[in-house]
Motif scaffolding. Structure first.
Motif, PDB file in Angstrom:
ATOM      1  N   MET A   1       1.158  -1.043  -0.190  1.00 43.98           N
ATOM      2  CA  MET A   1      -0.176   0.391  -0.157  1.00 43.98           C
ATOM      3  C   MET A   1       1.097   0.982  -0.623  1.00 43.98           C
ATOM      4  SD  MET A   1      -3.294  -0.860   2.520  1.00 43.98           S
ATOM      5  CE  MET A   1      -4.152  -2.460   2.631  1.00 43.98           C
ATOM      6  N   ALA A   2       1.602   1.172   1.331  1.00 42.27           N
ATOM      7  CA  ALA A   2       3.214   2.875   1.287  1.00 42.27           C
ATOM      8  C   ALA A   2       3.510   2.588  -0.780  1.00 42.27           C
ATOM      9  CB  ALA A   2       3.722   2.579   1.690  1.00 42.27           C
ATOM     10  N   TYR A   3       4.080   1.300  -0.861  1.00 39.95           N
ATOM     11  CA  TYR A   3       4.831   1.823  -2.303  1.00 39.95           C
ATOM     12  C   TYR A   3       4.036   2.118  -3.541  1.00 39.95           C
ATOM     13  CZ  TYR A   3       7.447   1.284  -5.946  1.00 39.95           C
ATOM     14  OH  TYR A   3       7.686   1.393  -7.464  1.00 39.95           O
ATOM     15  N   GLY A   4       3.134   1.846  -4.090  1.00 43.00           N
ATOM     16  CA  GLY A   4       1.455   2.262  -4.166  1.00 43.00           C
ATOM     17  C   GLY A   4       1.530   4.003  -4.196  1.00 43.00           C
ATOM     18  N   TYR A   5       0.620   4.176  -2.923  1.00 38.82           N
ATOM     19  CA  TYR A   5       1.361   5.662  -2.563  1.00 38.82           C
ATOM     20  C   TYR A   5       2.720   6.317  -3.545  1.00 38.82           C
ATOM     21  CZ  TYR A   5       1.091   9.925  -0.296  1.00 38.82           C
ATOM     22  OH  TYR A   5       0.667  11.312   0.016  1.00 38.82           O
ATOM     23  N   TYR A   6       3.571   6.087  -2.412  1.00 37.07           N
ATOM     24  CA  TYR A   6       4.478   7.185  -2.386  1.00 37.07           C
ATOM     25  C   TYR A   6       5.077   6.403  -4.343  1.00 37.07           C
ATOM     26  CZ  TYR A   6       6.110   7.472   2.401  1.00 37.07           C
ATOM     27  OH  TYR A   6       5.441   8.434   3.453  1.00 37.07           O
ATOM     28  N   ALA A   7       4.867   5.745  -5.253  1.00 31.34           N
ATOM     29  CA  ALA A   7       5.202   5.327  -6.377  1.00 31.34           C
ATOM     30  C   ALA A   7       4.101   5.791  -6.983  1.00 31.34           C
ATOM     31  CB  ALA A   7       6.274   3.992  -6.568  1.00 31.34           C
ATOM     32  N   ASP A   8       3.291   6.623  -6.858  1.00 30.65           N
ATOM     33  CA  ASP A   8       2.008   7.057  -7.375  1.00 30.65           C
ATOM     34  C   ASP A   8       1.453   5.650  -9.096  1.00 30.65           C
ATOM     35  OD1 ASP A   8      -0.058   8.667  -8.407  1.00 30.65           O
ATOM     36  OD2 ASP A   8       1.677   9.734  -9.235  1.00 30.65           O
TER      37      ASP A   8
ATOM     38  N   THR B   1      -4.630   5.310   2.302  1.00 32.36           N
ATOM     39  CA  THR B   1      -3.100   4.725   2.328  1.00 32.36           C
ATOM     40  C   THR B   1      -3.380   4.256   3.522  1.00 32.36           C
ATOM     41  OG1 THR B   1      -3.024   5.117   0.093  1.00 32.36           O
ATOM     42  CG2 THR B   1      -1.262   4.656   1.805  1.00 32.36           C
ATOM     43  N   PHE B   2      -2.922   5.653   4.335  1.00 35.65           N
ATOM     44  CA  PHE B   2      -1.945   5.533   5.422  1.00 35.65           C
ATOM     45  C   PHE B   2      -3.056   5.008   6.761  1.00 35.65           C
ATOM     46  CE2 PHE B   2       1.060   7.786   2.943  1.00 35.65           C
ATOM     47  CZ  PHE B   2       1.642   7.061   3.749  1.00 35.65           C
ATOM     48  N   GLU B   3      -4.841   5.498   6.227  1.00 31.91           N
ATOM     49  CA  GLU B   3      -5.453   4.841   7.605  1.00 31.91           C
ATOM     50  C   GLU B   3      -6.132   2.788   7.272  1.00 31.91           C
ATOM     51  OE1 GLU B   3      -9.169   7.099   6.852  1.00 31.91           O
ATOM     52  OE2 GLU B   3      -8.750   8.823   7.533  1.00 31.91           O
ATOM     53  N   THR B   4      -5.354   3.359   6.578  1.00 33.23           N
ATOM     54  CA  THR B   4      -5.943   1.634   6.226  1.00 33.23           C
ATOM     55  C   THR B   4      -4.229   1.050   6.581  1.00 33.23           C
ATOM     56  OG1 THR B   4      -7.313   2.070   3.969  1.00 33.23           O
ATOM     57  CG2 THR B   4      -6.393  -0.375   4.457  1.00 33.23           C
ATOM     58  N   ILE B   5      -3.446   0.986   6.068  1.00 30.31           N
ATOM     59  CA  ILE B   5      -1.956   1.088   7.025  1.00 30.31           C
ATOM     60  C   ILE B   5      -2.163   0.852   8.792  1.00 30.31           C
ATOM     61  CG2 ILE B   5       0.579   0.994   7.579  1.00 30.31           C
ATOM     62  CD1 ILE B   5       0.554   2.305   4.487  1.00 30.31           C
ATOM     63  N   GLY B   6      -2.750   2.249   9.390  1.00 36.87           N
ATOM     64  CA  GLY B   6      -2.362   2.148  10.529  1.00 36.87           C
ATOM     65  C   GLY B   6      -4.005   1.060  11.315  1.00 36.87           C
ATOM     66  N   ASN B   7      -5.283   1.295  10.499  1.00 40.44           N
ATOM     67  CA  ASN B   7      -5.821   0.340  11.081  1.00 40.44           C
ATOM     68  C   ASN B   7      -5.507  -1.266  10.729  1.00 40.44           C
ATOM     69  OD1 ASN B   7      -8.727   1.969  11.136  1.00 40.44           O
ATOM     70  ND2 ASN B   7      -8.903   2.308   9.661  1.00 40.44           N
ATOM     71  N   LEU B   8      -4.727  -2.071  10.246  1.00 44.40           N
ATOM     72  CA  LEU B   8      -3.968  -3.026  10.145  1.00 44.40           C
ATOM     73  C   LEU B   8      -3.111  -2.897  11.526  1.00 44.40           C
ATOM     74  CD1 LEU B   8      -3.108  -3.837   6.127  1.00 44.40           C
ATOM     75  CD2 LEU B   8      -4.634  -4.783   7.719  1.00 44.40           C
ATOM     76  N   THR B   9      -2.556  -2.537  11.569  1.00 43.94           N
ATOM     77  CA  THR B   9      -1.823  -2.695  12.354  1.00 43.94           C
ATOM     78  C   THR B   9      -2.337  -2.662  14.486  1.00 43.94           C
ATOM     79  OG1 THR B   9       0.314  -1.268  12.001  1.00 43.94           O
ATOM     80  CG2 THR B   9       0.200  -2.004  14.023  1.00 43.94           C
ATOM     81  N   ARG B  10      -3.507  -1.483  13.976  1.00 47.48           N
ATOM     82  CA  ARG B  10      -4.546  -1.703  15.348  1.00 47.48           C
ATOM     83  C   ARG B  10      -5.643  -2.705  15.311  1.00 47.48           C
ATOM     84  NH1 ARG B  10     -10.133   0.092  16.044  1.00 47.48           N
ATOM     85  NH2 ARG B  10      -9.931   0.435  13.698  1.00 47.48           N
TER      86      ARG B  10
ATOM     87  N   THR C   1       7.731  10.764   7.954  1.00 46.97           N
ATOM     88  CA  THR C   1       7.397  11.703   7.113  1.00 46.97           C
ATOM     89  C   THR C   1       6.108  12.576   7.256  1.00 46.97           C
ATOM     90  OG1 THR C   1       5.893  10.524   6.013  1.00 46.97           O
ATOM     91  CG2 THR C   1       8.419  10.205   5.329  1.00 46.97           C
ATOM     92  N   GLY C   2       5.135  12.378   8.617  1.00 45.85           N
ATOM     93  CA  GLY C   2       4.625  12.948   8.842  1.00 45.85           C
ATOM     94  C   GLY C   2       3.059  12.704   8.309  1.00 45.85           C
ATOM     95  N   ASP C   3       3.230  11.994   7.926  1.00 50.54           N
ATOM     96  CA  ASP C   3       1.459  11.802   6.584  1.00 50.54           C
ATOM     97  C   ASP C   3       0.773  10.888   7.924  1.00 50.54           C
ATOM     98  OD1 ASP C   3       4.022  10.610   4.296  1.00 50.54           O
ATOM     99  OD2 ASP C   3       1.698  12.470   3.605  1.00 50.54           O
ATOM    100  N   ARG C   4      -0.675  10.822   7.438  1.00 49.46           N
ATOM    101  CA  ARG C   4      -1.435  10.159   8.508  1.00 49.46           C
ATOM    102  C   ARG C   4      -1.492   9.010   8.146  1.00 49.46           C
ATOM    103  NH1 ARG C   4      -7.530  11.350   7.739  1.00 49.46           N
ATOM    104  NH2 ARG C   4      -8.491  10.783   9.586  1.00 49.46           N
ATOM    105  N   LEU C   5      -1.494   8.699   9.703  1.00 45.65           N
ATOM    106  CA  LEU C   5      -1.837   7.530   9.355  1.00 45.65           C
ATOM    107  C   LEU C   5      -3.145   7.018   9.916  1.00 45.65           C
ATOM    108  CD1 LEU C   5       0.825   5.872  11.746  1.00 45.65           C
ATOM    109  CD2 LEU C   5       0.261   5.336   9.440  1.00 45.65           C
TER     110      LEU C   5
END
Length: 757
Positions: free
Chosen positions: A558-565, A575-584, A724-728
């Protein structure tokens, strides 16, 4: 017609053997008149084939073309192929060797046919004896004087005496024919063995190896070898070599099969039927009783799978040798009234052995037989489990055969999906305690995994997605059973091994994570969603570690897909809400499990989860970054009996799991941060970083994720996961990484708005 006349059929009936018929049938099997054309086919094919492996296919293609090839110049006056007439200069690798072996096999067949024919038609042969006795009887009938002292005088008596004389010769001739044919078949099998080792397919236009008679002979020799005290594995493989050749011709490689390239030919199907007609349950049980893997088991199992797969030209009639174990099992000693008896134990031993053979298959069988195997497995395992309640301690025999049958059924993924969406079957499968859950795991993995190349949004994918939801829903709400804690005497005695089953559930959850984590189009109900992560927290430590590694790989994607467009990737917030929710979700499941545990179990679980987080972290740090790695991998620590969905994961060595005074939630959070940073760094290194981020300059570096990171860990930083400051998007007060000092986990309250990612 003379009263003393008798026919050849009269002789055969009187003798109890059929030498004339045997000679004609053998000649038809060999077809010496067609050898010249067959030789010409292979000589011409040799000029085109690039290798020995392609020779049979090329010869088969030539045979299918209109017209015939003139091979008269390749045979001598006796019909034997003249090896010196073969023009093989420039043939591909190994082709000349194969063609010359084929020629030797052809000539062996021609010689054997001539030898058998000579026993009938040659000087001193059976025809000559038959004609001589007819003539002698007719003469005796003309010159005899009734009532004399020089022997029988009535025509009937004379006929009987002559007939008995020829019948005796016929029996001798029959034995000579049998010896000649047996020697031929043994020599032909030797050639077949050599040809297979050279990579040649035995199912080409030269059909010497695929006749029904050769099938019966090979099955008999297999049984004979298995009656020895110490059967030779090479001999067993030799007597199943044509089964291997047929499988190879349909699937490419019996040990690493692909999709079927074609259907069985009529000749091949006839061979399989005769082979299985010649087998009996005792032979199958003897083969399955051999320790470990055996090439012969694979070939026999694959032949059964094809025989009962209409999709490749097989049928649906189950051979008699198999019926007692998969169709008529309720009438067998497996269902004797006393599961503690020697009678039951002997029946279970035979079942385990036969199922071991069936479970050695590498190619799928047909829908109907796959269902038959799966239902028989559940029937017999339900029955065998009863012995633990009445026959323990020390005497229960593990039912491994049911797992083997499920493993074979699992090779048919469509049938597996259909079975898992059947409420009765699914509940019976997942409610049992398994001494060996490998087969159950294989069936789940098969029925919930989309075949390669299938679009997840296509109607064809629906059965697999439905099966995944149904299985995970049951597992999430019946955790004790799935974990192997019962209720059953087998589980209570500690004999359940559900790690393979748990690994399959982990794979299923990862493969369908959008729905499992709640961000897909068909999410699981909220309680079941959290239940899956709680179940994974309590799973076998290797399974848990692998599951978390798999979650890390999805987060990286997910993160690579976002950063590499990457086209189709989610936007930054999603992207970062989903990543954060997975960790949660991972952390919530772990703390739910810890809080529900008590005493030593709680301490062990806390330690195991921390170690598995560290192991997953070390794994994540060891995988080279890049889009080619996506998804990076799971399959829990080698438990998979099928091809991994997400290959590449290997559990970290125990040495990497030294004790740390940390919370596993903190480790999980740090791993997520590292994963996001690694994806950004990779996109930067490739020059594909989104335009909104700075480009150029020195390569972005990500701090090593190793034991030094954890050695100084003491408290969770206030900042969120991504440097990097992106919202999780992790809610501040909802089980955020599970790091509160008292490990408080709120009760499950569906109405709580914080419960919805």
């Amino acid at each position: 017609m003379s009263e003393t006349y008798f026919t050849r059929d009269d002789v055969q009936e009187s003798a109890g053997v059929r030498p004339w018929d045997e000679s004609r049938e053998f000649s038809a099997e060999i077809d010496p008149g067609g050898m010249a054309e067959t030789a010409a086919l292979y000589v011409r094919a040799a000029a085109d084939a690039g290798s020995a492996a392609g020779l049979a296919d090329r010869a088969t293609a030539l045979a299918a073309e209109a017209g015939t090839l003139d091979g008269a110049a390749l045979v001598d006056a006796d019909g034997r192929v003249d090896a010196t007439a073969l023009a093989l200069d420039g043939a591909g690798e190994g082709v000349e060797t194969v063609v010359r072996l084929l020629v030797r096999a052809m000539n062996t067949a021609v010689d054997a046919e001539h030898d058998v024919a000579a026993l009938i038609e040659g000087p001193g042969g059976l025809d000559e004896a038959y004609a001589a006795q007819l003539a002698s009887a007719a003469t005796a009938a003309r010159i005899c004087t009734p009532g004399g002292d020089d022997g029988p005088r009535t025509p009937g008596q004379i006929r009987r005496q002559a007939l008995d004389t020829v019948a005796a010769t016929a029996r001798t001739t029959h034995e000579a024919i049998a010896d000649t044919i047996a020697a031929y078949r043994a020599r032909l099998s030797d050639y077949g063995w050599e040809l297979l080792r050279e990579g040649h397919d035995l199912t080409g236009p030269l059909a010497l190896w695929t006749t029904p008679e050769m099938a019966e002979y090979a099955a008999g020799k297999l049984a004979e070898e298995l009656r020895r005290d110490d059967p030779d594995p090479d001999a067993l493989a030799r007597w199943t070599e044509t089964l291997e050749g047929i499988t190879d011709s349909v699937y490419g490689n019996s040990l690493d099969p692909g999709e079927p390239a074609r259907r069985l030919t009529g000749t091949e199907l006839a061979y399989l039927r005769r082979y299985w007609d010649a087998l009996d349950p005792g032979t199958l049980a003897a083969l399955g009783s051999l320790d470990g893997w055996a090439e012969a088991k694979v070939h026999v199992a694959n032949s059964l799978a094809m025989l009962l797969d209409p999709g490749v030209g097989g049928g649906t009639a189950v051979p008699a040798a198999v019926r007692p174990f998969v169709l008529d099992h309720r009438d067998s000693d497996l269902f004797t009234q006393h599961v503690a008896s020697d009678q039951f134990r002997h029946a279970l031993e035979r079942f385990n052995a036969v199922a071991d053979v069936i479970g050695s298959a590498t190619v799928p069988t047909g829908n109907r037989f796959a269902e038959t195997l799966a239902h028989a497995a559940l029937d017999i395992h339900e029955r065998s489990t009863q012995q633990y309640a009445v026959n323990y301690p020390g005497h229960a025999l593990a039912d491994t055969g049911s797992s083997d049958l499920l493993t074979a059924a699992a090779l048919n993924d469509r049938t597996a999906a259909a079975l898992l969406t059947d409420d009765d079957f699914r509940v019976r499968l997942l409610s049992q305690s398994w001494e060996d859950s490998t087969g159950a795991g294989a069936l789940i993995r098969s029925g919930t995994t989309l075949p390669p190349g299938m679009d997840r949004t296509s109607p064809a994918a629906d059965p697999y997605a439905d099966a995944a939801r149904d299985v995970l829903s049951f597992a999430a709400t019946h955790q004790d059973t799935v974990l192997g804690h019962g209720p059953s005497a087998l589980a209570a005695l500690g004999d359940a091994d559900h790690a393979p089953l748990q690994a399959a559930l982990a794979d299923t959850a990862l493969a369908h994570m959008p729905d499992v984590a709640g961000y897909g189009d068909h999410p699981l109900p909220e309680k079941e969603r959290y239940g899956v992560f709680s179940l994974m927290a309590q799973a076998d430590p290797a399974v848990n570690e692998g599951f978390k590694a798999g979650v890390n790989s999805l987060q990286y994607a997910m993160a690579y897909g976002y950063y590499a467009d990457v086209p189709g990737a989610m936007g930054g917030t999603n992207t970062f809400e989903t990543i954060g929710n997975l960790t949660r979700l991972v952390n919530w499941g772990e703390h739910e499990a810890i809080d529900n545990a008590t005493g030593d179990t709680r301490a062990r679980l806390t330690s195991d989860l921390t170690k598995s987080s560290i192991g997953g972290a070390l794994w994540a740090a060891s995988v080279p970054p890049g889009p080619q790695q996506l998804p990076l991998g799971l399959i829990a620590a080698g438990y998979s009996a099928a091809v991994p969905v997400l290959p590449g994961y290997t559990a970290q060595a125990p040495a990497a799991h030294t004790d740390y005074d940390l919370s596993e939630g903190f480790v999980n959070e740090q791993v997520t941060a590292h994963t996001i940073a690694s994806a950004a760094a990779q996109a930067h290194a490739e020059g594909t970083l989104r335009a909104t981020y700075p480009h150029g300059g020195a390569p972005a570096e990500v701090a090593p994720l190793d034991t030094d990171l954890y050695a100084t860990a003491g408290a969770v930083p206030d900042r969120r996961l991504n440097d990097t400051g992106d919202r999780l998007g992790v809610a501040d007060d909802w089980r955020t990484a599970g790091v509160s000092p008292d490990r408080y986990v709120p009760a499950h309250t569906p109405d709580d708005p914080r419960a919805h990612p």
